[in-house]
Write a protein that holds these residues in place. Structure first.
Motif, short mmCIF file in Angstrom:
data_model
loop_
_atom_site.label_atom_id
_atom_site.label_comp_id
_atom_site.label_asym_id
_atom_site.label_seq_id
_atom_site.Cartn_x
_atom_site.Cartn_y
_atom_site.Cartn_z
N ASN A 85 -1.89 10.31 3.58
CA ASN A 85 -0.56 10.07 3.16
C ASN A 85 -1.25 10.67 1.38
N ILE A 87 1.15 10.43 -2.41
CA ILE A 87 2.44 10.31 -2.89
C ILE A 87 2.44 12.06 -4.20
N ASN A 96 7.88 11.50 -3.60
CA ASN A 96 8.10 11.51 -1.95
C ASN A 96 6.82 11.06 -0.83
N TRP A 97 6.72 10.95 0.03
CA TRP A 97 5.70 10.52 1.03
C TRP A 97 5.19 12.25 1.60
N CYS A 98 3.72 11.88 1.88
CA CYS A 98 3.34 13.26 2.05
C CYS A 98 1.78 13.41 3.57
N ASP A 99 2.25 13.47 4.50
CA ASP A 99 1.26 12.77 5.17
C ASP A 99 0.33 14.79 5.54
N TYR A 126 10.32 14.88 3.31
CA TYR A 126 9.04 13.62 3.16
C TYR A 126 8.51 14.05 4.99
N ASN A 128 6.17 13.39 7.49
CA ASN A 128 5.71 12.03 8.52
C ASN A 128 4.77 13.01 9.25
N GLY A 136 -3.19 6.00 2.83
CA GLY A 136 -2.38 5.72 2.69
C GLY A 136 -2.92 5.85 1.37
N SER A 138 -2.94 6.66 -3.82
CA SER A 138 -1.63 6.67 -4.26
C SER A 138 -3.24 6.27 -5.38
#
Length: 207
Positions: A85, A87, A96-99, A126, A128, A136, A138
């Protein structure tokens, strides 16, 4: 895909019994790694630094079987694959979140990274993927800090990594990062071995 498994049938049975009901089951390890190779590659090619870091994280995690299990809502789940994941800053503001599904083929992973982060940024979507055991991340590359301890809210048990601006020492580049994990998922031994493998993958990555 994921499925529930019996903790008693796994190497995590004792950890599940000890830590599943803990109010604070998360552990954080800090490490400095030498990222000289991927910094050079990101400067010489169109492979972005963050994408290369995420690829190396996926490569290292795939060498640790414990990354495919995860405690969820009092149960132990087994996954077939992992994902990373990231950011992503949205074009209209905010994040936003991105897998991103991990692929051992670096070019396939790169294409997924580009396509999915573009959707997350430009369309504000998003991304997911609940069938993946997500790690995760960052990346706060504008700032220097020694590590991050993430919040624990009892619904996000996934491992989490954070890093900031890398530092130079002569001709080498170094990055301080933190790795947070749920004690049911793995012990300190597996966590430290993962970080050791991460350094190995960074050192030998090929494009």
């Amino acid at each position: 895909m994921k499925r529930e498994i019996n903790p008693s049938d796994t190497s995590r049975a004792t950890a599940f019994e000890m830590w599943m009901s803990s109010q604070q089951p998360m552990v954080t390890v800090f490490k400095t790694i030498d990222i000289t190779r991927i910094v050079k590659l990101s400067h010489k090619t169109d492979f972005k630094f963050n994408m290369l870091m995420c690829y190396c994280i996926g490569k290292a995690a795939n060498r640790i079987p414990e990354f495919l299990v995860l405690p969820e809502k009092g149960k132990l789940m087994k996954y077939d694959k992992i994902g990373i994941n990231v950011i992503v800053p949205k074009a209209q503001g905010g994040i936003n979140w991105c897998d991103i599904p991990f692929d051992d083929d670096i070019n396939e992973f790169k294409q997924s990274y580009i396509n999915l982060t573009k959707r997350a940024s430009e369309e504000g979507e998003y991304i997911n993927d609940f069938d993946l055991m997500i790690i995760g991340t960052s990346n706060l590359s504008e700032f220097e800090f020694d590590g991050v301890v993430n919040q624990y809210n009892n619904s996000w048990n996934n491992p989490f990594m954070a890093w900031g601006k890398y530092r130079s020492n002569l001709f080498r580049k170094y990055l301080k990062l933190s790795f947070q994990f749920h004690h049911v998922q793995m012990d300190g031994e597996q966590a430290c071995r993962f970080l050791q493998f991460l350094q190995e993958e960074v050192d030998r990555i090929k494009i």
